[in-house]
Design an enzyme around this catalytic site. Structure first.
Site, PDB file in Angstrom:
ATOM      1  N   TYR A 153      -1.745   0.006  10.218  1.00  0.00           N
ATOM      2  CA  TYR A 153      -1.889  -0.560   8.879  1.00  0.00           C
ATOM      3  C   TYR A 153      -0.565  -0.469   8.106  1.00  0.00           C
ATOM      4  CZ  TYR A 153      -3.768  -1.135   4.120  1.00  0.00           C
ATOM      5  OH  TYR A 153      -4.019  -1.556   2.839  1.00  0.00           O
ATOM      6  N   SER A 213       0.843  -1.178   0.000  1.00  0.00           N
ATOM      7  CA  SER A 213       0.000   0.000   0.000  1.00  0.00           C
ATOM      8  C   SER A 213       0.879   1.229   0.000  1.00  0.00           C
ATOM      9  CB  SER A 213      -0.876  -0.018   1.249  1.00  0.00           C
ATOM     10  OG  SER A 213      -1.389   1.266   1.502  1.00  0.00           O
TER      11      SER A 213
END
Ligand code: ZN
Length: 686
Positions: free
Chosen positions: A584, A571
């Protein structure tokens, strides 16, 4: 064998088609063609055809005598009237007067005399149908009949069973010469109810559809009865290892052993997909002491050569705990198979002045003592067809050996069928898609990016397995994709669940070539205050999940020995942290380095590892509600929020899927991160 004729079904089918304007003879023809086509003991994958002689109007409205005969590309079990194109019968009959006719000219004349110029090519056995006088003609490669006639004394056995009821035609390859010979045999006794084609199959005749069909059933039943008499026990089993290794370990070894290096690109392989079959009859066959004799004797009917080749590959029994030796022996056996095939090709190509082009020399059937058999193909569909034909061969050869000894056509005859342009035409000439023969696994496949990726890989020719925590949705999505796609429940935070899921994939396809490790979820929290449990939970999924999947896949790829491709969804957070997204971003950053570690540790084995770095994609992580909320908070429209990047374009799940596909195809690229975010300088990799 029981007749499947049901009077009211026959009447209903005919009435329905006649109401729709179909010629009543053709409607009857459709009904019994389906009855024949639905029984695998009679007809398998293009191995049979039917016809009816009737009258119809040509395109000028003039009444014409026609032969409606099965067209290529149609499955008899589901045939429609359009699958039996009408050909001018007088023109076909005239050909009988010729001394010879090349296959190409035969096809040309048949096409030139089609009533509808757009109709499919009539069967390669059309002339045989045309040269006998009966209105209805049925042809099958019934397994029981083949067991009876695939013998050194097959013609005697056929005479013993059928007496004067059936004519016997010596083996000739399908085409004009066979049609002419069959007609000559028939004319020696016009009372014949049908013909036995040595080493090939059976024709039956009738004044109506029912008569031809019931005669077929009766003749096959007579063969079945004979096969039950005076049997000798087959086969004597070899001594098998105490414990046979599990299929999940055996299949990748075999799949790798039969893959061939692709000469077109360094690092590319021509891989095959596998279909497993087993059962008492198959085990009895593959465990036999004489397997190297009876399994190598040739095909049970000529047209199997294009799907199964002339012989299967036979490997040793895989003993539990002895997989290294099994792997070495399997590779040696596969190499010997290829060498034997090349020599066979060279030997017979010489008869054609070297005019033929060799097909790929990899086996299409593998027999594994102690386990069963595998069908192989460049797609799951082809692998299933090969497995179906191999199962028919097991039955046919077993029964032939039980009443005598199995004998096929000669090697030269098999070559002529395998390399016959008209048989090869059945396989189509379409260029194989770039990922044909490859197996791709996608995790998180029920989500937007996962599903888009599964679809993109399917479109590129791969067989796909959709893994997701939500197994039901994964199965549903696999169904939407169709073909060989499978949906499997997989919790990537549970090592056993990952192993189980990969075992299912191996069972379905034989191995794994590409993995898109995509499953993930976002946790938030200010990093100095977030509780450890949250951080660990995110690491379980967003780092260890990727590691478990990659590890399971690597094990299979190493067993195959044909490289592989590991793709990870990292990501933007991995390189450009967002506020409060530490829980995250941190495991994603670790995953980014995981990619590099795999690239480094397994490059020598041809396993590539790459990642896609995507941002702001509508998905389960970035829901419509969340988009509404964020865009409101920033005082911009949803559209502007979603396209807030350098290019000013919204990035979609399909864009991410295409990036994964490009990485899968780039054989010289590893340890790469591809950014798919529309442009964000702060998140650009350096
Ligand atoms: Zn045939």
């Amino acid at each position: 064998m029981k007749s499947a004729w049901v009077e009211h079904e026959a009447k209903d089918t005919v009435a329905r088609y006649v109401d729709a304007g179909v010629n009543p003879d053709l409607a009857e023809r459709v009904y019994t063609t389906r009855l024949l086509g639905r029984d695998p003991k009679l007809v398998l994958h293009g191995g049979g055809n039917t016809s009816v002689k009737t009258h119809g109007k040509d395109l000028l409205g003039e009444d014409t005598e026609v032969l409606c005969v099965k067209g290529s590309g149609w499955d008899m079990g589901t045939i429609e009237p359009a699958g039996l194109p009408a050909v001018r019968l007088q023109a076909l009959r005239k050909l009988r007067g010729r001394d010879s006719l090349s296959d190409e000219d035969m096809v040309r004349v048949q096409r030139a005399n089609l009533i509808d110029p757009m109709a499919p090519n009539p069967s390669v056995e059309t002339l045989l149908h045309a040269f006998v006088p009966h209105r209805f003609v049925d042809h099958t490669h019934a397994t029981a009949v083949l067991s009876l006639i695939d013998q050194p004394n097959g013609e005697d056995l056929a005479r013993e069973v059928y007496g004067k009821r059936m004519g016997i035609v010596p083996y000739i390859m399908p085409g004009f010469a066979l049609a002419k010979k069959a007609a000559e045999v028939f004319e020696t006794n016009p009372e014949f109810e049908g013909l036995i084609l040595a080493k090939h199959g059976i024709f039956t005749f009738g004044a109506d559809a029912r008569e031809a069909y019931e005669t077929m059933i009766e003749m096959v039943t007579l063969a079945e009865q004979r096969l039950r008499e005076r049997r000798k026990p087959v086969f004597i089993s070899v001594q098998l290892p105490q414990q046979i290794a599990p299929r999940a370990a055996v299949a990748p070894i075999l799949r790798g052993a039969v893959a061939l290096p692709d000469d077109n690109a360094e690092g590319a392989w021509r891989r095959l997909v596998m279909e497993f079959r087993t059962g008492d009859a198959i085990l009895n066959f593959v465990n036999g002491k004489d397997i190297h004799r009876y399994s190598q004797a040739g095909v049970i009917t000529p047209d199997h050569t294009i799907r199964t080749k002339d012989w299967p590959l036979v490997v040793a029994a895989p003993a539990e705990g002895g997989l290294d030796a099994f792997r070495a022996a399997a590779r040696q056996a596969a190499q010997a198979f290829v060498a034997k095939y090349r020599a066979y090709f060279e030997r017979h190509n010489a008869r054609f002045d070297g005019g033929k082009t060799m097909l790929d020399p990899a086996p299409r059937v593998i027999l594994v003592p102690g386990l069963g058999l595998y069908g192989l193909g460049r797609s799951k569909k082809d692998a299933r067809i090969a497995a179906d034909l191999a199962e028919a061969a097991v039955e046919g050869i077993t029964d032939a050996e039980a009443i005598g000894s199995f004998e096929s056509i000669s090697e030269a005859d098999m070559f002529d069928c395998e390399y016959w342009s008209l048989e090869q035409a059945k396989l189509g000439t379409a260029k194989a898609p770039p990922l044909a023969g490859q197996v791709a696994v996608v995790t998180g496949a029920a989500g937007a990016i996962g599903f888009a990726t599964a679809k993109a890989f399917t479109a590129a020719g791969a067989e796909v397995a959709l893994l997701d925590l939500d197994g039901e949705t994964a199965k549903e999505k696999a169904k939407q994709i169709g073909g060989g796609a499978v949906g499997v429940r997989c919790d990537v935070t549970d090592a056993q669940s990952v192993r189980d899921a990969f075992a299912v994939v191996v069972e379905a396809f034989g191995g794994v070539d590409i993995v898109v490790s995509n499953a993930g979820a976002a946790w938030q929290g200010r990093i100095g205050e977030v509780d450890e449990a949250t951080l660990r939970e995110s690491f379980e999924l967003n780092f260890y999940g990727h590691q478990r999947v990659a590890q399971a896949a690597t094990k299979i790829m190493l067993a195959q020995g044909t490289g592989g491709c590991l793709l990870f969804n990292v990501s933007k957070q991995a390189v450009n942290p967002g506020p409060n997204f530490g829980p995250y971003g941190l495991p994603k950053a670790a995953t980014l380095f995981l990619v590099r570690q795999y690239a480094l540790d397994y490059g020598a084995e041809g396993i590539r590892a790459n990642a896609v770095n995507a941002d702001r994609i509508r998905s389960g992580l970035l829901t419509d509600d969340f988009i509404t909320e964020r865009s409101k908070a920033r005082g911009v429209s949803e559209k502007d929020y979603m396209s807030g990047n350098l290019l000013g374009r919204e990035v979609t799940a399909q864009d991410v899927a295409q990036a994964f596909l490009a990485q899968a195809l780039a054989l010289k690229t590893t340890a790469d991160v591809t950014t798919v975010d529309g442009g964000n300088i702060a998140a650009a990799l350096r």
